[in-house]
Design an enzyme around this catalytic site. Structure first.
Site, mmCIF file in Angstrom:
data_model
loop_
_atom_site.group_PDB
_atom_site.id
_atom_site.type_symbol
_atom_site.label_atom_id
_atom_site.label_comp_id
_atom_site.label_asym_id
_atom_site.label_seq_id
_atom_site.Cartn_x
_atom_site.Cartn_y
_atom_site.Cartn_z
ATOM 1 N N SER A 30 -13.338 -47.797 -15.253
ATOM 2 C CA SER A 30 -13.661 -46.766 -14.118
ATOM 3 C C SER A 30 -15.034 -46.583 -13.834
ATOM 4 O O SER A 30 -15.479 -45.673 -12.651
ATOM 5 C CB SER A 30 -12.898 -45.419 -14.327
ATOM 6 O OG SER A 30 -11.515 -45.393 -14.329
ATOM 7 N N SER A 86 -11.710 -44.885 -11.449
ATOM 8 C CA SER A 86 -11.412 -43.460 -11.067
ATOM 9 C C SER A 86 -12.860 -42.886 -10.628
ATOM 10 O O SER A 86 -12.518 -41.678 -9.974
ATOM 11 C CB SER A 86 -10.902 -42.732 -12.211
ATOM 12 O OG SER A 86 -11.648 -42.611 -13.407
ATOM 13 N N LYS A 127 -19.602 -37.229 -12.165
ATOM 14 C CA LYS A 127 -18.107 -37.257 -11.819
ATOM 15 C C LYS A 127 -17.487 -35.733 -12.169
ATOM 16 O O LYS A 127 -17.969 -35.177 -13.236
ATOM 17 C CB LYS A 127 -17.412 -38.442 -12.719
ATOM 18 C CG LYS A 127 -16.030 -38.665 -12.479
ATOM 19 C CD LYS A 127 -15.729 -39.737 -13.337
ATOM 20 C CE LYS A 127 -14.190 -40.176 -13.239
ATOM 21 N NZ LYS A 127 -13.661 -41.330 -14.084
#
Length: 468
Positions: free
Chosen positions: A179, A155, A82
């Protein structure tokens, strides 16, 4: 083996082939890079692909293995991370235009740990802006390989898309309010939120310090266990990490759950708020766990019905504090809905925040009390399957600002507890449904074992998305 078939292997399968030198890390890395080149235009999974660095790392892994320096099951495995994690020399945006040109001078600790394990970093994955909200991407939303018109969940949505579309072998996400598990459920994957403090947050862009946790998003429980073992451990630069040895979560996997006590949280699977196909899939999954010898009972934890609302207060107040200079000087550079959230957090009364912390303590105590009676607690990960992509829907009223009421992950974030989501079936529209399993702080192995037992008894994890 044909190179084009390599990306469809699990981490466990790849590691055996790499260790035996039946395939090389260079072949594996090139196979993933080719696939990214050919397909990522459909998924928007990556914000940056580190081709040169990845191939260089793969060649180093190949040479090390050739001289007998094999480091373990992550050696030579291509990983996506990420874009919330610092990566030395590689652009790290946090999903925001404010950091569009930020290139860190050092790696986050978890990136250092991955590299020490011999993993190959393919690139940085798409995410919502500063990991806030779900659906607030500033660089085009990632698309779900099960249906390109559906969201991946936020996310860490790019990590979900990349893993589900076989654009990496395994990936890392970060979980403050869900997330990691959110993309896992909507993309049909395994997402593990570790116990708070098991994995260092040094070099991870901060959201809510008492809830932020980095962890794996993988295609199987075994792959998640391998990834977690590589990144976990005490870090002097993160004083909240646990100073204790890290077990090998993969070798600790055990599908024998006879006699384990499993509590189904009734407030999080009621007929009124949970889609019928989701409810049916989760109840069938509990039936499987019962057939495997577990004792399954319903348990009421009243405050969990309000987890989304209670957790929303720190989710707006603490980012507003962490980014106060940018909120003051660059507010217009944020997406519309994040501007609203940050402004709200900036003016939130201290008395109300204090009350929210007291309520969180009550919430956590209720969950921990239940976990004294049960080995794990189970819920749907989300009460509905993946929703359609709507470009940053504008909030215009209090009613529009409902904080992801269909997301059932906040229970374990608020309790600082480990939780895993894995696929337990499909909706009436053919979209994945997630089973969430949470346990006591520190009981990551137990949570993974229950997930592993269910996975071994079913076939959901072997299905491939139609777009991949």
């Amino acid at each position: 083996m044909e190179q084009r078939d390599i990306p469809f292997l699990t981490v466990a399968e790849l590691s055996r082939l790499i260790e035996s030198r039946e395939v090389s890390p260079v072949e594996v890395t090139q196979a993933y890079l080719d696939r990214i080149d050919d397909l990522d235009f459909k998924f928007n999974a990556y914000l940056a692909v580190s081709r040169r660095e990845a191939l260089e790392a793969a060649r180093e892994a190949e040479a090390a293995i050739a001289r007998g320096d094999y480091r373990g099951p992550m050696h030579g495995i291509p990983v996506a991370v990420k874009d919330q994690f610092w990566t030395r020399g590689v652009r790290t945006t946090g999903g925001t235009r404010i950091l569009a040109d930020f290139v860190p001078e050092e790696d986050a600790t978890i990136i250092t740990n991955l590299k020490q394990a011999g993993a190959v970093l393919l690139g940085k994955t798409n995410m919502t802006e500063f990991a806030m909200g779900a659906g607030f991407e500033r660089f085009s939303p990632p698309r779900n390989p099960w249906n390109l018109d559906r969201r991946t969940g936020g996310s860490s949505g790019g990590s979900g898309a990349a893993t589900a579309a076989f654009l990496c072998a395994t990936s890392l996400g970060e979980d403050t309010g869900g997330s990691i598990r959110f993309p896992a459920t909507w993309c049909g994957l395994v997402g593990h939120r570790p116990t708070w403090g098991l994995v260092s947050r040094y070099g991870v862009m901060t959201g809510v310090w008492s809830m932020d946790t980095a962890g794996p998003i993988s295609r199987t429980v075994e792959d998640a266990a391998i990834t977690l073992t590589a990144i976990a451990g005490h870090d002097e630069r993160d004083p909240y990490t646990w100073d204790r040895p890290v077990p090998d979560f993969r070798t600790g996997l055990n599908a024998d759950i006879s006699g384990l006590r499993i509590g189904l949280i009734t407030e999080q699977i009621d007929e009124e708020s949970t889609a019928a196909d989701t409810r049916d899939a989760v109840l069938r999954a509990l039936g499987v766990l019962g057939e495997l010898g577990a004792v399954v009972e319903e348990v009421s934890i009243p405050l969990t019905a309000h987890g989304a609302v209670l957790s929303q207060i720190p989710l707006v107040v603490e980012p507003a504090l962490n980014m106060k200079e940018w909120v003051r000087d660059r507010l217009q550079d944020y997406g519309h809905n994040n501007r609203i959230g940050l402004l709200t957090g900036s003016i939130f009364p201290a008395q109300a925040y204090y009350k929210a912390q007291k309520l969180r303590t009550m919430f956590r105590n209720q969950v921990h009390e239940a976990l004294e009676r049960y080995d794990v607690l189970v819920t749907p990960t989300a009460s509905v399957a993946a929703q359609p992509i709507v470009e940053d829907p504008i909030r215009t009223s209090k009613e529009d600002a409902a904080p992801l009421s269909y997301l059932q992950t906040r229970t374990f974030n608020m309790a600082s507890a480990p939780a895993v989501s894995l696929n337990c079936g499909f909706s009436d529209e053919g979209l994945p449904i997630g089973l969430q399993i949470g346990g006591r702080p520190g009981a990551d192995q137990t949570v993974l074992n229950v997930a592993y037992a269910y996975e071994q008894a079913t076939d959901w994890h072997n299905r491939r998305p139609p777009s991949a």
